[in-house]
Design a protein around this motif. Structure first.
Motif, short mmCIF file in Angstrom:
data_model
loop_
_atom_site.label_atom_id
_atom_site.label_comp_id
_atom_site.label_asym_id
_atom_site.label_seq_id
_atom_site.Cartn_x
_atom_site.Cartn_y
_atom_site.Cartn_z
N CYS A 108 -23.62 6.01 -13.11
CA CYS A 108 -24.47 6.98 -13.77
C CYS A 108 -25.06 8.02 -12.81
CB CYS A 108 -25.60 6.22 -14.46
SG CYS A 108 -26.46 7.18 -15.64
N PHE A 109 -25.42 7.60 -11.63
CA PHE A 109 -26.07 8.52 -10.70
C PHE A 109 -25.06 9.39 -9.96
CE2 PHE A 109 -29.01 4.92 -11.23
CZ PHE A 109 -30.02 5.61 -11.86
N GLY A 110 -23.78 9.18 -10.22
CA GLY A 110 -22.74 10.02 -9.62
C GLY A 110 -22.10 10.96 -10.62
N LEU A 111 -22.69 11.11 -11.79
CA LEU A 111 -22.10 11.96 -12.83
C LEU A 111 -21.97 13.41 -12.38
CD1 LEU A 111 -23.93 10.61 -15.99
CD2 LEU A 111 -21.49 10.43 -15.50
N GLU A 115 -15.92 14.15 -7.10
CA GLU A 115 -15.13 12.97 -6.71
C GLU A 115 -14.93 12.90 -5.21
OE1 GLU A 115 -11.68 13.75 -9.13
OE2 GLU A 115 -12.38 12.40 -10.72
N ARG A 116 -14.77 14.05 -4.55
CA ARG A 116 -14.51 14.05 -3.11
C ARG A 116 -15.67 13.47 -2.31
NH1 ARG A 116 -15.43 19.28 -4.66
NH2 ARG A 116 -17.06 20.44 -3.59
N TYR A 117 -16.84 13.35 -2.94
CA TYR A 117 -17.99 12.74 -2.28
C TYR A 117 -18.33 11.39 -2.89
CZ TYR A 117 -18.57 17.46 -0.51
OH TYR A 117 -18.35 18.67 0.09
N GLY A 118 -17.41 10.83 -3.69
CA GLY A 118 -17.61 9.51 -4.25
C GLY A 118 -18.24 9.50 -5.64
N GLY A 119 -18.38 10.66 -6.24
CA GLY A 119 -18.98 10.73 -7.57
C GLY A 119 -17.94 10.73 -8.67
N ILE A 120 -18.38 11.04 -9.87
CA ILE A 120 -17.52 11.02 -11.05
C ILE A 120 -17.08 12.42 -11.45
CG2 ILE A 120 -17.47 10.43 -13.52
CD1 ILE A 120 -19.31 8.08 -12.87
N GLN A 121 -17.85 13.44 -11.07
CA GLN A 121 -17.56 14.82 -11.44
C GLN A 121 -16.20 15.25 -10.88
OE1 GLN A 121 -18.05 17.93 -13.30
NE2 GLN A 121 -20.17 17.65 -12.75
N HIS A 125 -13.31 21.28 -11.56
CA HIS A 125 -14.21 22.16 -12.32
C HIS A 125 -15.52 21.44 -12.61
CE1 HIS A 125 -12.30 19.69 -15.39
NE2 HIS A 125 -13.33 19.94 -16.16
N GLU A 126 -16.54 22.23 -12.78
CA GLU A 126 -17.84 21.67 -13.13
C GLU A 126 -17.85 21.33 -14.61
OE1 GLU A 126 -22.23 23.47 -13.19
OE2 GLU A 126 -21.25 23.56 -11.23
N ASP A 127 -18.33 20.15 -14.93
CA ASP A 127 -18.39 19.71 -16.32
C ASP A 127 -19.66 18.91 -16.52
OD1 ASP A 127 -17.97 18.85 -18.89
OD2 ASP A 127 -16.36 17.46 -18.39
N ASN A 128 -20.57 19.47 -17.29
CA ASN A 128 -21.86 18.81 -17.51
C ASN A 128 -21.86 17.89 -18.72
OD1 ASN A 128 -23.13 20.14 -15.34
ND2 ASN A 128 -23.37 21.96 -16.59
N SER A 157 -27.97 17.05 -6.74
CA SER A 157 -26.59 17.32 -6.35
C SER A 157 -26.30 18.81 -6.38
CB SER A 157 -25.61 16.55 -7.22
OG SER A 157 -25.62 17.03 -8.54
N ARG A 158 -26.80 19.50 -7.37
CA ARG A 158 -26.60 20.96 -7.43
C ARG A 158 -27.23 21.64 -6.23
NH1 ARG A 158 -24.92 23.44 -12.21
NH2 ARG A 158 -24.60 21.96 -13.88
N SER A 159 -28.42 21.21 -5.87
CA SER A 159 -29.09 21.80 -4.71
C SER A 159 -28.30 21.55 -3.44
CB SER A 159 -30.50 21.22 -4.57
OG SER A 159 -31.27 21.52 -5.69
N LEU A 160 -27.83 20.32 -3.26
CA LEU A 160 -27.08 19.99 -2.06
C LEU A 160 -25.75 20.74 -2.00
CD1 LEU A 160 -27.67 16.14 -1.85
CD2 LEU A 160 -28.71 17.92 -0.43
#
Length: 186
Positions: A108-111, A115-121, A125-128, A157-160
């Motif tokens: 959940c916290f990787g939504l 993916e290249r940083y270990g998340g799910i996004q 492309h950006e997908d909210n 994540s957006r800020s980073l």
């Protein structure tokens, strides 16, 4: 309507609009339309219609992945969040592990993390939509007890990811005393 006009008027280019586009919002035809549609009688009728839907709002038109997320997080909200929500609110408790652990396990916290940083996004492309669906379902259980948890990592994540180059070190990591260690950012 005035609020929308004011927001658009300040920076129309951010929304792909020109000043002329924004000026059309102040036309008499638009004002008349808003007055008719936002009439108290229309809003009352709409409220009555919504109340007859028993929480449904029609087809969601979600893709398979989003529908799977919706089902999974709806079950979590119903079975885990709802039973704890009153205690969390009445006793001003921090979010307990019974909620945080499954959210972590489900990614959940990787939504909003690529993916290249270990998340799910997706990296493509950006997908909210995933974040929106999960937030909505968890909010059914408790906005404060679970629903709002998803927006915090999304904002971070957006800020980073959009951090200015002057705030990054030679490896592309954000220079910050609050974020360490950090994966290289684009």
């Amino acid at each position: 309507m005035q609020n929308i006009q004011n927001r658009l008027r300040v920076r129309p280019q951010n929304y792909g609009l020109s000043e002329a586009d924004v000026a059309t919002l102040a036309s008499p035809a638009i004002a008349r339309f808003c007055q008719e549609q936002l009439d108290a009688g229309n809003l009352d009728a709409l409220g009555k219609l919504v109340s007859t839907l028993d929480g449904g709002s029609g087809a969601y038109l979600l893709g398979d992945d989003a529908t799977m997320m919706q089902d999974s997080f709806r079950k979590l909200a119903t079975n885990v969040v709802m039973p704890l929500a009153e205690e969390i609110h009445r006793e001003d408790r921090i979010i307990p592990p019974e909620i945080l652990d499954p959210l972590t396990e489900m990614g959940c916290f990787g939504l909003s993390i690529p993916e290249r940083y270990g998340g799910i996004q997706s990296d493509d492309h950006e997908d909210n939509m995933g974040m929106i669906v999960v937030t909505e379902e968890l909010s059914h259980g408790s906005l404060g007890g679970a629903g709002s948890l998803i927006t915090r990592p999304e904002i971070l994540s957006r800020s980073l990811l959009k951090g200015e180059p002057k705030h990054k070190d030679k490896n592309g990591c954000l220079k910050s005393r609050w974020v360490s260690p950090c994966a290289p950012l684009p």
